[in-house]
Structures are given as C-alpha cells and as structure tokens.
Design a protein around this motif. Structure first.
Motif: not given
Length: 67
Positions: A10-14, A37-42, A48-49, A53-55
């Motif tokens: 589900d996280k990968i789908d997100g 601002v939206q672009i930088q937020g994404l 972060a996601d 996942l990598s950890r």
C-alpha cells in the motif's frame, strides 16, 4: 519487516500516486508560487516514504492472529 506485506505494498502504491501527481503538477500546470510549494512538498513526502521503506529490513514474521 516492521510492516505487514499488505501495508508495504500500500505504501508503494501511495508512492506511485504521489509520483504521478508530482509529474502532473510539474509538466501540466502553469507556474505559480503555490505550485512550487506543492511540488516541493511532494518531493519531500516521496523522499521520506522511500527512507521509511528502505529502513524496513527486519525479517517478516506473520503475526499469530490477524484481527
């Protein structure tokens, strides 16, 4: 794994949804300060996601009861 397999998927789908939104904002919308601002937020959210996942490297064990 700290996540259940379904949560991991589900996280990968997100991540894919966020990446598609990022691409649309970057290449299909007019430049505005709000868009930037939206672009930088994404970008920050995707990074972060990916870090989360990598950890997630512990062995997966199925919980005894799935409620």
């Amino acid at each position: 794994m700290l996540h259940k397999i379904s949560q991991f998927c589900d996280k990968i789908d997100g991540l894919k949804r966020d990446a598609d939104t990022l691409r649309h904002l970057k290449y299909n919308t007019p430049k505005t300060p709000e868009r930037e601002v939206q672009i930088q937020g994404l970008i920050d959210q995707i990074q972060a996601d990916c870090m989360l996942l990598s950890r997630d490297r512990s062995s997966y064990t199925k919980p005894e009861s799935e409620d």
